[in-house]
Design a protein around this motif. Structure first.
Motif, mmCIF file in Angstrom:
data_model
loop_
_atom_site.group_PDB
_atom_site.id
_atom_site.type_symbol
_atom_site.label_atom_id
_atom_site.label_comp_id
_atom_site.label_asym_id
_atom_site.label_seq_id
_atom_site.Cartn_x
_atom_site.Cartn_y
_atom_site.Cartn_z
ATOM 1 N N MET A 1 1.055 -1.160 0.188
ATOM 2 C CA MET A 1 0.115 0.067 -0.167
ATOM 3 C C MET A 1 0.967 1.204 -0.114
ATOM 4 O O MET A 1 1.781 1.379 0.677
ATOM 5 N N THR A 2 0.544 2.320 -0.763
ATOM 6 C CA THR A 2 1.442 3.160 -1.009
ATOM 7 C C THR A 2 1.012 4.517 -0.024
ATOM 8 O O THR A 2 -0.254 4.267 0.760
ATOM 9 N N LEU A 3 1.905 5.292 0.477
ATOM 10 C CA LEU A 3 1.742 6.364 1.372
ATOM 11 C C LEU A 3 0.514 7.348 1.025
ATOM 12 O O LEU A 3 -0.234 7.470 2.193
ATOM 13 N N TYR A 4 0.301 7.695 -0.114
ATOM 14 C CA TYR A 4 -0.884 8.395 -0.243
ATOM 15 C C TYR A 4 -2.222 7.826 0.085
ATOM 16 O O TYR A 4 -3.571 8.394 0.016
ATOM 17 N N MET A 5 -2.384 6.299 -0.072
ATOM 18 C CA MET A 5 -3.537 5.746 0.012
ATOM 19 C C MET A 5 -3.926 5.156 1.515
ATOM 20 O O MET A 5 -4.852 4.627 1.934
ATOM 21 N N LEU A 6 -2.882 5.583 2.601
ATOM 22 C CA LEU A 6 -3.032 5.090 3.677
ATOM 23 C C LEU A 6 -4.021 5.769 4.541
ATOM 24 O O LEU A 6 -4.819 4.903 5.343
ATOM 25 N N PRO A 7 -4.652 7.154 4.328
ATOM 26 C CA PRO A 7 -5.631 7.515 5.189
ATOM 27 C C PRO A 7 -7.106 6.920 4.631
ATOM 28 O O PRO A 7 -7.933 6.830 5.324
ATOM 29 N N LEU A 8 -6.926 6.347 3.495
ATOM 30 C CA LEU A 8 -8.302 5.359 2.945
ATOM 31 C C LEU A 8 -8.339 4.099 3.411
ATOM 32 O O LEU A 8 -9.332 3.462 3.323
ATOM 33 N N ALA A 9 -7.415 3.662 4.176
ATOM 34 C CA ALA A 9 -7.121 2.240 4.766
ATOM 35 C C ALA A 9 -8.057 2.272 6.015
ATOM 36 O O ALA A 9 -7.469 2.337 7.165
ATOM 37 N N ILE A 10 -9.300 2.286 5.945
ATOM 38 C CA ILE A 10 -10.287 2.333 7.138
ATOM 39 C C ILE A 10 -11.048 1.041 7.542
ATOM 40 O O ILE A 10 -11.575 0.595 6.539
ATOM 41 N N GLY A 11 -10.622 0.413 8.650
ATOM 42 C CA GLY A 11 -11.286 -0.911 8.941
ATOM 43 C C GLY A 11 -12.395 -0.901 9.717
ATOM 44 O O GLY A 11 -12.740 0.317 10.027
ATOM 45 N N PRO A 12 -13.077 -1.849 9.835
ATOM 46 C CA PRO A 12 -14.387 -1.895 10.753
ATOM 47 C C PRO A 12 -14.132 -1.356 12.331
ATOM 48 O O PRO A 12 -14.880 -0.599 12.760
ATOM 49 N N TRP A 13 -12.983 -1.598 13.089
ATOM 50 C CA TRP A 13 -12.776 -0.986 14.075
ATOM 51 C C TRP A 13 -12.647 0.530 14.335
ATOM 52 O O TRP A 13 -13.229 1.100 14.965
ATOM 53 N N GLN A 14 -11.878 1.051 13.246
ATOM 54 C CA GLN A 14 -12.044 2.433 13.076
ATOM 55 C C GLN A 14 -13.185 3.090 12.666
ATOM 56 O O GLN A 14 -13.596 4.261 13.147
ATOM 57 N N ILE A 15 -14.223 2.341 11.771
ATOM 58 C CA ILE A 15 -15.534 2.935 11.731
ATOM 59 C C ILE A 15 -16.235 3.001 12.871
ATOM 60 O O ILE A 15 -17.181 3.688 13.364
ATOM 61 N N ALA A 16 -16.341 1.928 13.647
ATOM 62 C CA ALA A 16 -17.034 1.924 14.819
ATOM 63 C C ALA A 16 -16.606 2.705 15.822
ATOM 64 O O ALA A 16 -17.399 3.432 16.503
ATOM 65 N N LEU A 17 -15.234 2.905 15.968
ATOM 66 C CA LEU A 17 -14.788 4.071 16.853
ATOM 67 C C LEU A 17 -15.074 5.507 16.473
ATOM 68 O O LEU A 17 -15.657 6.353 17.207
ATOM 69 N N ILE A 18 -15.287 5.520 14.995
ATOM 70 C CA ILE A 18 -15.493 7.078 14.942
ATOM 71 C C ILE A 18 -17.193 7.167 15.046
ATOM 72 O O ILE A 18 -17.727 8.308 15.539
ATOM 73 N N VAL A 19 -17.859 5.931 14.799
ATOM 74 C CA VAL A 19 -19.453 6.064 15.257
ATOM 75 C C VAL A 19 -19.788 6.485 16.620
ATOM 76 O O VAL A 19 -20.653 7.159 17.023
ATOM 77 N N VAL A 20 -18.912 5.642 17.495
ATOM 78 C CA VAL A 20 -18.996 5.953 18.981
ATOM 79 C C VAL A 20 -18.726 7.178 19.125
ATOM 80 O O VAL A 20 -19.368 8.201 20.190
ATOM 81 N N VAL A 21 -17.723 7.768 18.644
ATOM 82 C CA VAL A 21 -17.195 9.286 19.037
ATOM 83 C C VAL A 21 -18.351 10.263 18.647
ATOM 84 O O VAL A 21 -18.793 11.327 19.184
ATOM 85 N N VAL A 22 -19.133 10.098 17.493
ATOM 86 C CA VAL A 22 -19.964 11.140 16.920
ATOM 87 C C VAL A 22 -21.041 10.935 17.728
ATOM 88 O O VAL A 22 -21.843 12.142 18.262
ATOM 89 N N LEU A 23 -21.373 9.681 18.272
ATOM 90 C CA LEU A 23 -22.803 9.432 19.269
ATOM 91 C C LEU A 23 -22.423 10.269 20.671
ATOM 92 O O LEU A 23 -23.467 10.971 20.868
ATOM 93 N N LEU A 24 -21.278 10.306 20.817
ATOM 94 C CA LEU A 24 -20.839 10.862 22.205
ATOM 95 C C LEU A 24 -20.864 12.365 22.105
ATOM 96 O O LEU A 24 -21.338 13.055 23.090
#
Length: 61
Positions: free
Chosen positions: A1-24
């Motif tokens: 994976m190249t460096l410029y695609m690194l921010p696009l590599a979001i897995g299920p745990w990261q999505i769950a964490l984002i959802v929890v933070v938004v809810l809070l």
């Protein structure tokens, strides 16, 4: 994976964490209102860009 695609590599745990933070931060009742506002903003942007395109076509003719 190249460096410029690194921010696009979001897995299920990261999505769950984002959802929890938004809810809070915003709470469950505020989220639909925020999404409605976001949707109407996107619609206005698309309408404005279509108007811009049509005005450019009119000038070219």
């Amino acid at each position: 994976m190249t460096l410029y695609m690194l921010p696009l590599a979001i897995g299920p745990w990261q999505i769950a964490l984002i959802v929890v933070v938004v809810l809070l931060l915003f709470g469950g009742k505020k989220i639909p209102e925020l999404m409605r506002g976001l949707g109407s903003g996107i619609k206005e942007f698309k309408d404005a860009s279509k108007e811009e395109d049509s005005s450019k076509e009119d000038k070219n003719e």
